[in-house]
Design an enzyme around this catalytic site. Sequence first.
Site, PDB file in Angstrom:
ATOM      1  CG  HIS A  43      43.570  -1.476 -42.517  1.00 28.78           C
ATOM      2  ND1 HIS A  43      44.567  -0.836 -42.738  1.00 28.78           N
ATOM      3  CD2 HIS A  43      43.410  -1.803 -41.299  1.00 28.78           C
ATOM      4  CE1 HIS A  43      45.275  -0.630 -41.681  1.00 28.78           C
ATOM      5  NE2 HIS A  43      44.451  -1.383 -40.797  1.00 28.78           N
ATOM      6  CG  HIS A 125      39.763   3.176 -36.220  1.00 28.01           C
ATOM      7  ND1 HIS A 125      39.996   2.126 -35.239  1.00 28.01           N
ATOM      8  CD2 HIS A 125      41.217   3.527 -36.406  1.00 28.01           C
ATOM      9  CE1 HIS A 125      41.264   1.695 -35.033  1.00 28.01           C
ATOM     10  NE2 HIS A 125      42.019   2.567 -35.747  1.00 28.01           N
TER      11      HIS A 125
HETATM   12  P1  2AM Z   1      45.549   1.747 -35.940  1.00 26.33           P
HETATM   13  O1  2AM Z   1      45.375   2.071 -37.395  1.00 26.33           O
HETATM   14  O2  2AM Z   1      44.544   2.389 -35.197  1.00 26.33           O
HETATM   15  O3  2AM Z   1      46.880   2.464 -35.874  1.00 26.33           O
HETATM   16  C1  2AM Z   1      48.162  -2.723 -38.383  1.00 26.33           C
HETATM   17  O4  2AM Z   1      49.252  -2.164 -37.520  1.00 26.33           O
HETATM   18  C2  2AM Z   1      46.839  -2.415 -37.834  1.00 26.33           C
HETATM   19  O5  2AM Z   1      46.645  -3.068 -36.615  1.00 26.33           O
HETATM   20  C3  2AM Z   1      46.539  -0.987 -37.827  1.00 26.33           C
HETATM   21  O6  2AM Z   1      45.418  -0.548 -38.316  1.00 26.33           O
HETATM   22  C4  2AM Z   1      46.574  -0.546 -36.265  1.00 26.33           C
HETATM   23  O7  2AM Z   1      45.614   0.173 -35.762  1.00 26.33           O
HETATM   24  C5  2AM Z   1      46.127  -2.060 -35.745  1.00 26.33           C
HETATM   25  N1  2AM Z   1      46.499  -2.161 -34.396  1.00 26.33           N
HETATM   26  C6  2AM Z   1      45.610  -2.409 -33.246  1.00 26.33           C
HETATM   27  N2  2AM Z   1      46.499  -2.678 -32.207  1.00 26.33           N
HETATM   28  C7  2AM Z   1      47.752  -2.460 -32.673  1.00 26.33           C
HETATM   29  C8  2AM Z   1      49.003  -2.326 -32.012  1.00 26.33           C
HETATM   30  N3  2AM Z   1      49.244  -2.842 -30.658  1.00 26.33           N
HETATM   31  N4  2AM Z   1      50.162  -2.147 -32.743  1.00 26.33           N
HETATM   32  C9  2AM Z   1      50.094  -1.867 -34.000  1.00 26.33           C
HETATM   33  N5  2AM Z   1      49.156  -1.957 -34.684  1.00 26.33           N
HETATM   34  C10 2AM Z   1      47.806  -2.183 -33.963  1.00 26.33           C
END
Ligand code: 2AM
Length: 176
Positions: A43, A125
């Site tokens: 996603h 991303h």
């Molecule tokens: P990431 O893919 O770059 O890890 C669910 O956890 C989604 O929220 C993930 O896509 C994650 O990004 C994003 N996300 C953004 N900030 C986050 C945080 N502080 N902790 C966990 N997930 C985060």
Amino acid sequence: MSAQRRLFFALSLPPKLQKQVIKWRADNFPAETGRPLTAANLHITLAFLGEVSEQKEAALRGVAGRIDAKAFSVQIDDAGHWPGAGVVWLGTRRAPRALLQLAEVLRSHAARNGCYQSALPFHPHISLFRAATRPVAIPPATPNWTLDATEFGLYQSIYESGRTRYSLLQSWPLSP
Ligand code: 2AM
């Protein structure tokens, strides 16, 4: 205290794009690169909300339902590695204004509802691997796929039996 759920707003990938991403990842990265996300978990996060109470969730669902945003297309034409976060990702060289605006409105409402928002600039991303902390060779030729975003969703992150899965709670259309 009411139950809290770990939530985020995101764009999903259609099944065809999920398959293309999984094949490209398998063709270009050794398995030991990190912990691969499953196809269904791929996603683009728009706004991460963290642990959210029922009340806040209801408020944020209300906000999402009142957003009047246009559909847009994202070129998936960039890739990279954030060693600190341990994430290998696919992204875009030119994020469309409509994507940035949608993320901005969701993130500002999240912040107003007490959901901490990172001070880092928003970099849309698709995470491909987590726990990728060692150096990773990013292939020089990145794909060039189009993600047509016609809706966005509220997802719950559920950790069970040692695995994380993302469950769609509700989606809202983007206008044509
Ligand atoms: P990431 O893919 O770059 O890890 C669910 O956890 C989604 O929220 C993930 O896509 C994650 O990004 C994003 N996300 C953004 N900030 C986050 C945080 N502080 N902790 C966990 N997930 C985060």
